[in-house]
Design a protein around this motif. Structure first.
Motif, PDB file in Angstrom:
ATOM      1  N   ILE A 380      -5.926 -29.790  -0.454  1.00  0.00           N
ATOM      2  CA  ILE A 380      -6.257 -28.472   0.104  1.00  0.00           C
ATOM      3  C   ILE A 380      -6.196 -28.523   1.627  1.00  0.00           C
ATOM      4  N   LEU A 381      -6.824 -29.545   2.209  1.00  0.00           N
ATOM      5  CA  LEU A 381      -6.840 -29.664   3.666  1.00  0.00           C
ATOM      6  C   LEU A 381      -5.428 -29.828   4.217  1.00  0.00           C
ATOM      7  N   ARG A 382      -4.622 -30.588   3.506  1.00  0.00           N
ATOM      8  CA  ARG A 382      -3.235 -30.770   3.966  1.00  0.00           C
ATOM      9  C   ARG A 382      -2.477 -29.445   3.916  1.00  0.00           C
ATOM     10  N   HIS A 383      -2.717 -28.669   2.886  1.00  0.00           N
ATOM     11  CA  HIS A 383      -2.068 -27.364   2.773  1.00  0.00           C
ATOM     12  C   HIS A 383      -2.460 -26.462   3.946  1.00  0.00           C
ATOM     13  N   MET A 384      -3.716 -26.538   4.372  1.00  0.00           N
ATOM     14  CA  MET A 384      -4.200 -25.652   5.435  1.00  0.00           C
ATOM     15  C   MET A 384      -3.729 -26.071   6.824  1.00  0.00           C
ATOM     16  N   ARG A 385      -3.083 -27.223   6.940  1.00  0.00           N
ATOM     17  CA  ARG A 385      -2.519 -27.602   8.234  1.00  0.00           C
ATOM     18  C   ARG A 385      -1.462 -26.600   8.696  1.00  0.00           C
ATOM     19  N   ASN A 386      -0.925 -25.832   7.746  1.00  0.00           N
ATOM     20  CA  ASN A 386       0.088 -24.832   8.085  1.00  0.00           C
ATOM     21  C   ASN A 386      -0.515 -23.581   8.712  1.00  0.00           C
ATOM     22  N   ASP A 387      -1.839 -23.405   8.571  1.00  0.00           N
ATOM     23  CA  ASP A 387      -2.501 -22.187   9.045  1.00  0.00           C
ATOM     24  C   ASP A 387      -3.085 -22.388  10.442  1.00  0.00           C
ATOM     25  N   ASP A 388      -3.308 -21.278  11.124  1.00  0.00           N
ATOM     26  CA  ASP A 388      -3.930 -21.301  12.445  1.00  0.00           C
ATOM     27  C   ASP A 388      -5.087 -20.307  12.458  1.00  0.00           C
ATOM     28  N   TYR A 389      -6.298 -20.842  12.592  1.00  0.00           N
ATOM     29  CA  TYR A 389      -7.494 -19.995  12.604  1.00  0.00           C
ATOM     30  C   TYR A 389      -8.079 -19.871  14.014  1.00  0.00           C
ATOM     31  N   SER A 390      -7.323 -20.295  15.032  1.00  0.00           N
ATOM     32  CA  SER A 390      -7.889 -20.359  16.377  1.00  0.00           C
ATOM     33  C   SER A 390      -8.182 -18.989  16.974  1.00  0.00           C
TER      34      SER A 390
END
Length: 685
Positions: A380-390
């Motif tokens: 899951i964490l690896r998948h979320m590396r594609n997202d930007d929540y900044s």
């Protein structure tokens, strides 16, 4: 089973496991936790006790039959030869034999090499080419008269990693948890009991997961030994690698110019350097230079070609000195190897996790509740590396214009990572967004404030942010609040001679550690203490306001459990060592009866009464008849009222049975919970 455990099993069926089962099955197998949990997740991902026990036996049998212990490798090789085929669990690495134009596998524990493996398998699992991957593999033995042909044949291989997951289902399930419940679920997943830690301590430890969820994130954590700094990077995820000793070469980490082979940063999401600290460590300056370029630009050079990579860099190491010592004499980076003690390298760190705030790990701190099968969360964490929540704070808060681009990048990446971990479905309240933004700013501010001590060319920065209602929030570090006399130093001032003030001992003979050099004058006001803060004592909080009293009334409904009665005893002790021997004082407690263990409560209070009498302190107590009081305060006949939002229960859990622990013997060495105290003038009795 707690209510949270029930909810975890209900929301994530088949994806969670009871965390104490890892110890139950591990035995003497030297294997990462994610390998064991991969197996437990197949056979024990349930809350049915009978199924769990059956699953444990199945996993134990699999390990007994197929996990290769180094000292039994000869027996396993013999089994393969005699039976023709055998399934093994081992760490497998692959290299290209250019003479044969073929890929060959090496089994770490089994002790065999030159095992032919097809190129399709290598392409599907490229990490086999770098440091190896834990796998379940079928190995065959086929004898050949040709001595140049290896008898070992790899017929099938399955890396121990999750094959698929439903990310939308993960987000939907997250919405069913409160923030505190979700934090506790993540905390149990990494193996710790959330009941043993405060909220800030949990968040600091969960910051260790940010490199797994953020690309090209640079984190450092320095602190005392035994706080579990390297655990997550060695045991938690198949996507991270822990480099022991903190020493590595340029070809191994980045690229081998002669062979063209890409190093660790090209294959792993996280490269963590263990035991990174050590002033005298030998380090290749060329490595430091390439590291600085990579940390800043996400790229490195191979001859004339520039290559990019996404691996986050983590540096963990031990400190030799206390925080106040470092702040007074050097800085918080003093333990870095000499060639890394460089302002350009330090400036590329996005956050500094204060390892000294995290308690030394004790046996009772490990989790027994349910958490994710770590391989599931790792994917899951690896998948979320594609997202930007900044950008999730924009519209609610704006950063100070004084913050530089590099500082802003550090804050944004830490904030983005924490938001992905805690609020992946974007359900944070404004207060929670503020908490994450403050934590992110604090981590970068810790880096920048130390740079000011190291390099005089760095300007001071206003680490603050403004809410949409105009409220300004100034980010501070905890050590800044604890040691203001040492914290704010610039590089040019470090050469100035220090003037030392010796702490005095009071007339009653209290240890110097328990006495302030300048006691606070009793005055009206309000004091706020942060979670994990140290140096707080009952003497500092109460004595100036109750000195000279003959009667003190303590109102606290929660004097029930042993540690709460012990707090009362320490309050009595504080008075006993400070009052004149000839004075007598009455201390009266108003509390609520413990409905579960009333006899034990009365017995403990009676023991306090007996102890106080020996020092001329008459201790009495009464139980509120309605059992509904909520206010917590101390009133004395000196004319003061001290209002306490937590009562006397201000300290975090510590090892009470360790007679050789300073935290057990002296309050000044304990971490506190977040609490507030208000001092008011009251009518004298």
């Amino acid at each position: 089973m707690t209510a949270l455990d029930d909810k975890i099993n209900e929301r994530f069926p088949g994806l969670v496991v009871r965390k104490d089962l890892v110890k139950a099955v591990k035995g003497n197998a030297i294997v990462p936790s994610y390998v064991l949990e991969f197996l437990l997740g197949q056979y024990c991902a349930t809350n049915d006790e009978a199924s769990i026990q059956s699953g444990i036996e199945t996993v134990k049998e699999i390990l007994r039959k197929h996990y290769v212990h180094r000292n039994e490798a000869g027996l396993i090789r013999s089994n393969i030869r005699e039976k023709g085929r055998w399934k093994v669990i081992d760490k497998i690495s692959v290299d290209l034999n250019t003479d044969k134009d073929a890929y060959e596998a090496t089994f770490s524990n089994l002790g065999i090499k030159n095992v032919i493996i097809d190129s399709g398998t290598v392409k599907a699992h490229p990490k086999l080419l770098v440091s190896g991957v834990w796998c379940i593999a079928d190995v065959e033995y086929e004898h050949s008269e040709d001595k140049n042909v290896s008898p070992w044949v790899l017929s099938s291989i399955k890396p121990i990693q999750l094959s698929k997951f439903d990310y939308d289902a993960y987000l939907e399930a997250r919405r069913g948890f409160t923030t505190d419940e979700w934090i506790d679920l993540l905390f149990q997943t990494v193996g710790f009991d959330p009941e043993m830690f405060g909220r800030r301590s949990k968040l600091l430890q969960l910051m260790r997961l940010v490199p797994f969820v953020e690309r090209n994130y640079n984190l450092i954590e320095l602190g005392p030994k035994g706080t579990g700094k390297s655990h997550i990077f060695s045991e938690f995820s198949p996507h991270g690698i822990l480099i022991s000793g903190g020493e590595v070469t340029v070809p191994k980490l980045f690229v081998n110019n002669s062979s063209g082979k890409i190093g660790l940063v090209g294959y792993w999401d996280v490269a963590a350097f263990d035991e990174f600290a050590g002033r005298q460590k030998r380090v290749d300056k060329a490595l430091v230079d390439i590291m600085k370029n990579y940390m800043a630009n996400k790229s490195f050079s191979r001859g004339v070609e520039t290559l990019g990579a996404e691996a986050s860099m983590v540096f963990v190491g031990n400190t030799k000195h206390t925080v106040p010592y470092m702040l007074k004499h050097t800085d918080l980076f003093e333990e870095l190897p000499e060639k890394y003690y460089d302002s350009a390298f330090i400036d590329r760190l996005h956050t500094y996790v204060p390892g000294w705030e995290i308690d030394v790990i004790r046996g009772e701190m490990f989790a027994s509740g349910y958490g994710f099968v770590v391989d599931y969360l790792a994917e899951i964490l690896r998948h979320m590396r594609n997202d930007d929540y900044s950008n999730r704070y924009q519209g609610l808060f704006s950063l100070s214009s004084d913050i530089s681009t590099r500082d802003r990048d550090g804050v944004n990446k830490t904030f983005s990572g924490m938001m992905k971990l805690l609020f992946p479905s974007d359900n944070a309240t404004e207060t929670e967004v503020e908490e994450m933004l403050h934590l992110a700013m604090e981590g970068r501010k810790r880096v920048k404030d130390q740079l000011l001590r190291i390099d005089s060319t760095y300007p001071e920065t206003d680490f603050s942010f403004t809410a949409r209602d105009g409220r300004k929030i100034i980010a501070t570090t905890l050590e800044e609040a604890e040691y203001p006399q040492y914290y704010h130093k610039r590089a040019a001032r470090l050469e100035e001679p220090e003037t030392s003030v010796k702490p005095a001992s009071d007339a009653a003979g209290m240890p110097a550690a328990e006495v302030k050099a300048k006691p606070m004058d009793p005055r009206e006001g309000h004091r706020v203490f942060s979670e994990n803060q140290k140096g707080v004592t009952f003497a500092d909080l109460f004595w100036p306001w109750i000195e000279g009293a003959t009667k003190i009334v303590v109102t606290d409904p929660y004097i029930r459990m042993f540690h709460q009665v012990r707090n009362v005893m320490e309050f009595i002790e504080m008075i006993a060592v400070r009052k004149a021997p000839e004075d007598e004082i009455t201390v009266h407690l108003i509390t609520c009866a413990d409905e579960t263990y009333p006899e034990k409560q009365q017995s403990n209070l009676a023991a306090v009464e007996t102890a106080g009498a020996a020092a001329g302190i008459k201790f009495t107590w009464e139980f509120d008849a309605t059992n509904t009081i909520h206010a917590r305060h101390i009133v004395s006949d000196t004319g003061w009222k001290i209002s306490l939002d937590r009562g006397l229960d201000i300290f975090q859990k510590f090892e009470m049975n360790d007679a050789f622990s300073l935290a057990n013997r002296l309050q000044i060495y304990r971490q506190v919970k977040a609490f507030e105290v208000t001092y008011l003038r009251a009518a004298a009795n």
